[in-house]
Write an enzyme that holds these catalytic residues in place. Structure first.
Site, PDB file in Angstrom:
ATOM      1  N   SER A  48       0.854  -1.179   0.000  1.00 22.05           N
ATOM      2  CA  SER A  48       0.000   0.000   0.000  1.00 22.05           C
ATOM      3  C   SER A  48       0.894   1.234   0.000  1.00 22.05           C
ATOM      4  O   SER A  48       1.827   1.317  -0.804  1.00 22.05           O
ATOM      5  CB  SER A  48      -0.940  -0.035   1.212  1.00 22.05           C
ATOM      6  OG  SER A  48      -1.836   1.056   1.166  1.00 22.05           O
ATOM      7  N   HIS A 102      -2.542  -1.203  -3.485  1.00 22.85           N
ATOM      8  CA  HIS A 102      -3.682  -0.292  -3.342  1.00 22.85           C
ATOM      9  C   HIS A 102      -3.521   0.880  -4.300  1.00 22.85           C
ATOM     10  O   HIS A 102      -2.516   1.596  -4.261  1.00 22.85           O
ATOM     11  CB  HIS A 102      -3.765   0.226  -1.903  1.00 22.85           C
ATOM     12  CG  HIS A 102      -4.110  -0.848  -0.919  1.00 22.85           C
ATOM     13  ND1 HIS A 102      -3.978  -0.698   0.441  1.00 22.85           N
ATOM     14  CD2 HIS A 102      -4.581  -2.108  -1.097  1.00 22.85           C
ATOM     15  CE1 HIS A 102      -4.363  -1.786   1.047  1.00 22.85           C
ATOM     16  NE2 HIS A 102      -4.722  -2.669   0.146  1.00 22.85           N
ATOM     17  N   ASP A 137      -4.634  -4.752   6.063  1.00 25.85           N
ATOM     18  CA  ASP A 137      -4.921  -5.618   4.922  1.00 25.85           C
ATOM     19  C   ASP A 137      -3.767  -6.595   4.716  1.00 25.85           C
ATOM     20  O   ASP A 137      -2.592  -6.201   4.721  1.00 25.85           O
ATOM     21  CB  ASP A 137      -5.123  -4.765   3.669  1.00 25.85           C
ATOM     22  CG  ASP A 137      -5.834  -5.539   2.560  1.00 25.85           C
ATOM     23  OD1 ASP A 137      -6.332  -6.643   2.847  1.00 25.85           O
ATOM     24  OD2 ASP A 137      -5.901  -5.036   1.426  1.00 25.85           O
TER      25      ASP A 137
END
Length: 1000
Positions: free
Chosen positions: A29, A56, A150
């Site tokens: 991310s 992401h 995540d």
């Protein structure tokens, strides 16, 4: 395979991942781009692995990931396409606004979403879970830099299927949220920097799996037992009756992580480093669970549970979820109950006991907070009804959460919960051996109320316990507890499963080898037993302590199937004439005798008069069957009984009659005694059942109190912490309130100044968030368009609608170009105002993320109507002057005071003096005075200074000499000097217009 080795290739539990290709999921991310570039630059080219990146990304812009990563990548890098087959040594990038998964046949599955999202996409958890499902032991998950959690849940799924979890060292990550979250979950094998990941992957690919010594796929039994003993000593959990295949895979994964190729060396490592035992124990506990796992099975359970509750007389519901892991299963049961009972749920006393031996999983379950990936298969209506969004996570609502009580509990050792309406034990017994499963199923039956439900996993069954359970749904593996005669709780101890605490193998005595002579004796003895069973006593029964037949051998004529409901009780299935003797014999055996012979009795079998005697012998057995009794039926014809024959070989009728009379009297007496005993036994049984019921209630109450006490202790600790925080907050309250008042005053003042400044300057500010497409305006922006801020809601589409129709398409295109840095600012457009023409200038700054994607626009809008009209008038005025000067018969030029340069000459000057505009380039700056006579320079400078300080439109005449180009000569001229333009900042003339004619 010999008895002193453990078979690694046993297939007790399907492990998945039979396809040899290894799939590596990579999640990143914020700050992950740098880590990805470093990791990919150091990847080997011959691992044979497929790599899938879930980074992401912004959902609305084209990703440049492939272009950025392909530069330094030693393997091919490409954008993932739906249904694209995975290739070895290739790296796939998930496109924006998609989730990426893999299918069973090694193909990429892309899913796009149109609804609002609460977490970034693609979901790393969904990618990891799909890899775990379809690749099993050939799955690897890598978590790189990023914020949030995540990937943590996906790493757990990969570890549960014997894959590997790798995390970037948080000290090397720009954002350590995701790495730390994965590490704290306890499901990580390796923590390394990005440049070392490639080497670790190569090591995993090359490591010899399922191999210990001499390239044999076995582990020495002594080594395996040593590891199990160490685990029991550390955790108090006995893994000796867990399926060896599962245990071996967990051990092998730890060996691969530590690069230890031999099992003996790993055992020594465990002895030297006790912390490794904790890591191995954590690996043992990893399981896979989800909400409404096998949705069809839960639909059937909901239907059966609804019927069960409708027939229930009281309003107490007790449910046990055994092996609950992180809580999805018991919360699923709580949701089902809430749906069934609806508004009546508060009328019931509901207790859902959720137990597990994993303390960390229990802690997570109590929080009831889950990522979006955990709810991916839940219907939308359930999500909206039972979950709330909290910090990009989903939290179960409190009314449902309060129905579940969590506690640590070893199902193989601790006593069960009692008086239950439902037991859910799904996908837990698949890890147990058959012997341990046969221990648990009677325990479940004892814990359930009559008619209570048992729900197992789709790969599990009740085995040989068909008499205790009735099949409700074969497909959903739901069973109903059948009411049978219960006396005492089932045996909970397996003698041969007690693993002693670990001792050094060197101190164990050497087992005596079996000598050939003893082996031969054993074979002879078995031959004798076999002959006796076939020829002398062919009719044999085995019954358990409940007097139920568990096994029958031979064609036994003494067994009679009675009318009515079928039963396996031996008394009800035996020959009526022999029931009394059988009851008496069973009583003697239960009283402590190991052997009993009833003697002969005359009965009729198939129309023939025979003499029968029963021989009973007690057999001591371990659980789960417990002690057994074998019953041999010896059937003799009359001529075979010498005691009843006279000297001539004929049977004496008098003897027979006397024996029958005595036997009849004895039978009557015995029958009376039996009846009295049965009456007494019934009374004792009633008292015993009452005592047992009271004991069960006390035991259940004690368990509930213990669980409640743990909850109260946890709540008390939380309250103490909250109280301390509240006290500190209260002490700082006044200071914070004063600071807040001061800040509020400053904010109001600053806001007022801003509004006044915008009002005076006719400006307004805006902020446009591209991810949420939210447009925010200041009050000045509303004033520019003459709008009411209480009635108008700004948006990009509404903003375009406020523009004059002639400029809308141009503005829309320029705004899009601005996001791609392809337009010059500011952008000028007309507002759609019916009263007057309003011209607005938009100037903005665009923010970009690390992928060079626009994320935010901040800018100002200014009303430039007056300035534009002034510039238009000035331009028209200048055009008019230029026309006059061009057609004038006088010579004229325009002089710029600021750069001391002539910037215009008319044709008349060029015609009479020979100077074009380009010729006067040489007379810029100090050289300008060369156009005049030397002796007149001071006079001219003074006059020019007077003009510079003059007023606009004023004319200042003078005469002097002006030079001709060819031939060089000075010509006297009469000149008028007029202020042509002003510098607004200084108030001085910036340009002057000079017209002159020759005085000759």
């Amino acid at each position: 395979m010999s008895d002193n080795t453990v078979d690694v290739n046993k297939t007790d539990v399907p492990s998945g991942g039979d396809d040899p290709i290894i799939v590596v999921g990579i999640g990143a991310s914020a700050g992950g781009l740098d880590a990805l570039q470093i990791m990919i630059a150091h990847l080997p080219t011959d691992t044979g692995m497929s790599f899938i990146v879930a980074q992401h990304l912004s959902p609305s812009h084209r990703s440049m990931m492939v272009d950025l990563l392909v530069k330094d990548a030693p393997i091919p890098v490409c954008t993932a396409l739906d249904e694209d087959a995975l290739r070895a040594n290739t790296l796939y990038i998930c496109p924006p606004n998609h989730n990426i998964e893999i299918s069973r046949d090694n193909k990429i599955v892309l899913t796009s979403y149109v609804e609002a999202r609460h977490t970034p996409r693609p979901s790393i958890d969904m990618l990891f879970e799909s890899i775990a499902t379809h690749k099993g032991g050939n799955a690897i998950g890598i978590v790189l830099s990023g914020t949030g959690s995540d990937g943590s849940r996906g790493i757990r799924a990969i570890k549960a299927e014997n894959g590997f979890g790798i995390v970037q060292d948080p000290n090397t990550a720009k954002f350590d949220g995701m790495p730390n979250s994965a590490i704290n979950s306890g499901n990580v094998d390796l923590i390394v920097s990005p440049d070392q990941i490639g080497a670790e992957l190569k090591s995993i690919a090359m490591f010899p799996r399922d191999r210990t010594i001499d390239d044999e796929k076995v582990m020495p039994r002594e080594t395996y037992s040593g590891i199990i003993r160490l685990l029991k000593l550390h955790s108090k959990v006995d893994f000796s009756l867990y399926k060896e295949n599962t245990i071996l895979r967990r051990i092998e994964r730890r060996m691969i992580s530590l690069k230890i190729p031999k099992a003996d060396d790993y055992l020594k490592h465990l002895e030297m480093y006790p912390e490794e035992i904790s890591f191995l124990f954590s690996d043992m506990l990893i399981g896979v669970t989800s909400f409404f796992r096998d949705a069809r099975a839960y639909e059937i359970l909901k239907r059966e549970l609804r019927e069960h509750l409708a027939e229930k007389k009281d309003k107490v519901i007790r449910i046990w979820s055994a092996g609950c892991s992180t809580g999805e299963e018991p919360y699923t049961l709580a949701i089902i109950l809430s749906d069934i009972l609806g508004s009546k749920v508060n009328d019931y006393k509901i207790q859902i006991f959720a137990t597990d031996i994993d303390e960390h999983a229990i802690s997570l379950a109590r929080d009831a907070v889950y990522p979006e990936s955990a709810l991916q298969f839940l219907p939308k209506e359930i999500k909206n009804k039972y979950f709330t969004v909290r910090n990009e996570m989903f939290e179960l609502i409190k009314p449902v959460k309060s129905l579940v009580i969590f506690s640590l509990h070893d199902i193989n050792r601790d006593p069960p919960f009692l008086r239950l309406d439902l037991i859910s034990c799904r996908n837990l017994m698949i890890y147990f051996t058959t012997e341990l499963q046969r221990l648990l199923l009677p325990t479940f039956h004892y814990a359930l109320n009559p008619g209570g439900l048992l729900m197992l996993g789709l790969s599990e069954s009740i085995g040989v316990f068909q008499e205790q359970y009735r099949v409700v749904s074969k497909s959903a593996k739901i069973y109903e507890s059948v009411l049978v005669r219960k006396s005492l709780p089932p045996e909970r101890t397996l003698r041969n499963r007690n693993v002693p605490d670990y001792v050094d193998s060197s101190s164990e005595p050497v087992k005596e080898a079996i000598l050939p002579a003893k082996k031969l004796d054993s074979e002879y003895s078995n031959l004798i037993v076999q002959a006796l069973k076939e020829l002398v006593l062919p009719n044999a029964l085995l019954i358990n302590t409940n007097q139920d037949i568990v096994f029958s051998e031979g064609s036994n004529d003494l067994l009679v199937r009675p009318e009515g409901v079928p039963t396996n009780n031996v008394v009800k299935n035996f020959h009526p004439k022999l029931v009394v003797e059988l009851r008496s014999a069973l009583h003697e055996i239960s009283a402590g005798k190991d052997f009993y012979d009833t003697g002969y009795q005359n009965v009729k079998l198939k129309g023939e008069s025979v003499w029968v005697r029963l021989i009973l012998a007690k057999i001591v057995r371990n659980s789960p069957l417990g002690d057994l009794i074998v019953i041999f039926g010896d059937i003799e014809r009359p001529f075979g009984l010498t005691a009843l024959q006279d000297f001539e070989g004929n049977i004496s009728s008098e003897v027979v009659k006397e024996q029958e009379r005595l036997l009849s009297r004895t039978r009557d007496q015995l029958q009376n005694v039996i009846e009295e005993l049965e009456t007494s036994n019934e009374e004792m049984q009633a008292v015993n059942e009452e005592m047992q019921s009271s004991n069960e209630e006390l035991q259940s109450s004690n368990e509930e109190l213990e669980t409640t006490n743990e909850e109260l202790q946890s709540t008390n600790e939380e309250l103490q912490t909250a109280y301390a925080e509240l006290r500190m907050a209260y002490e700082d309250k006044e200071q914070q309130q004063a600071e807040l008042i001061s800040l509020r005053s400053e904010l109001i003042q600053a806001n007022t100044l801003l509004q006044e400044a915008e009002k005076i300057g006719k400006t307004g500010s805006l902020m446009w968030d591209l991810e949420t497409r939210k447009l925010t305006w200041s009050k000045g922006s509303y004033s520019l368009f003459g709008l009411n801020d209480n009635e108008f809601q700004p948006s990009y589409e509404a903003f375009i609608g406020l523009v004059h129709p002639d400029d809308r398409n141009r503005l829309d295109n320029q705004m899009k170009d601005m996001l791609n840095q392809r337009v010059k600012l500011p952008i000028v457009f007309k507002a759609a105002n019916s009263e007057s023409e309003t011209i607005i200038s938009l100037d903005a700054v665009v923010s970009f993320n690390e992928l060079k994607q626009a994320t935010r626009v901040m800018g100002t809008m200014t009303d430039i109507t007056e300035r534009t009209l002034y510039e238009r008038n000035t331009s028209a005025y200048k055009d008019k002057i230029n026309y006059i000067l061009t057609s004038s018969l006088n010579c004229a030029y325009i002089y710029n005071f600021e750069n001391q340069h002539v910037e215009y000459v008319n044709p008349t000057l060029t015609q009479h003096f020979g100077f074009a505009l380009a010729d006067l380039e040489d007379f810029s700056g100090n050289n300008f005075m060369k156009l005049f006579k030397q002796e007149e320079h001071e006079k001219i400078k003074s006059h020019f200074n007077k003009v510079k300080n003059g007023t606009p439109g004023a004319t200042y005449p003078n005469n002097y000499s002006f030079i001709k180009k060819d031939p060089h000569s000075f010509v006297p001229v009469y000149a008028n000097h007029t202020v042509y333009d002003l510098n607004e900042s200084t108030g001085l003339a910036s340009r002057m217009l000079v017209t002159f004619f020759a005085a000759e």
